[in-house]
Motif scaffolding. Structure first.
Motif: not given
Length: 164
Positions: A29-38
């Motif tokens: 569902l969530i790939k490492l390439s989609q992972w974000r921090k903010g």
């Protein structure tokens, strides 16, 4: 006011505070390439707020697999918005914070730090885009000011903000 974009910082950060917090169990569902921090500080419109509070798919994944050192308040919204609402996001926050000294917490500002020059640099010292135009009004909020800095902030506000 009347922004065409939302203001959620969503950064792809290599290392321990970014990609290092990703849990492989979130795939596919969530790939490492989609992972974000903010930043936990964000500004959104009603439409996005409705999507967020009605999200069960991504939220349940975070609820199940985002445990320290993953922190949902730093990763859920940036990741969700990056996957589903990227075109509507400015990828920045309206909250000014000083991270220049490094570490897990931003710099604090005490009474002597608060000068008219400092506040003018804070207000107008950068450029950004707002509704397709370049502006130097990039932040509406700022943090971290100690309680002892409040008297100076209140004293300088009328001059800086042009009100009595």
């Amino acid at each position: 006011m009347n922004s065409k974009k939302t203001f959620i910082e969503a950064l792809d950060i290599e290392g321990g505070v970014g990609r290092g917090r990703y849990n492989n169990k979130m795939r596919p569902l969530i790939k490492l390439s989609q992972w974000r921090k903010g930043s936990q500080w964000f500004q959104i419109d009603r439409n996005l707020a409705l999507h967020i509070v009605s999200d069960n798919l991504y939220f349940s994944m975070f609820k199940k697999f985002c445990n320290p050192p993953c922190y949902s308040d730093e990763h859920y919204l940036p990741t969700l918005v990056s996957i589903k609402f990227w075109k509507r996001n400015s990828n920045r926050t309206l909250t000014w914070v000083d991270w220049s000294k490094g570490g897990p917490h931003p710099s604090k500002f005490i009474r002597p730090h608060v000068t008219i020059d400092f506040l003018e640099r804070l207000r107008f010292g950068s450029t950004c885009e707002y509704n397709g135009k370049t502006t130097n009004v990039c932040h509406l909020f700022a943090r971290k000011f100690t309680t002892h800095a409040l008297d100076r902030l209140l004293r300088f506000a009328p001059k800086l903000m042009q009100f009595n």
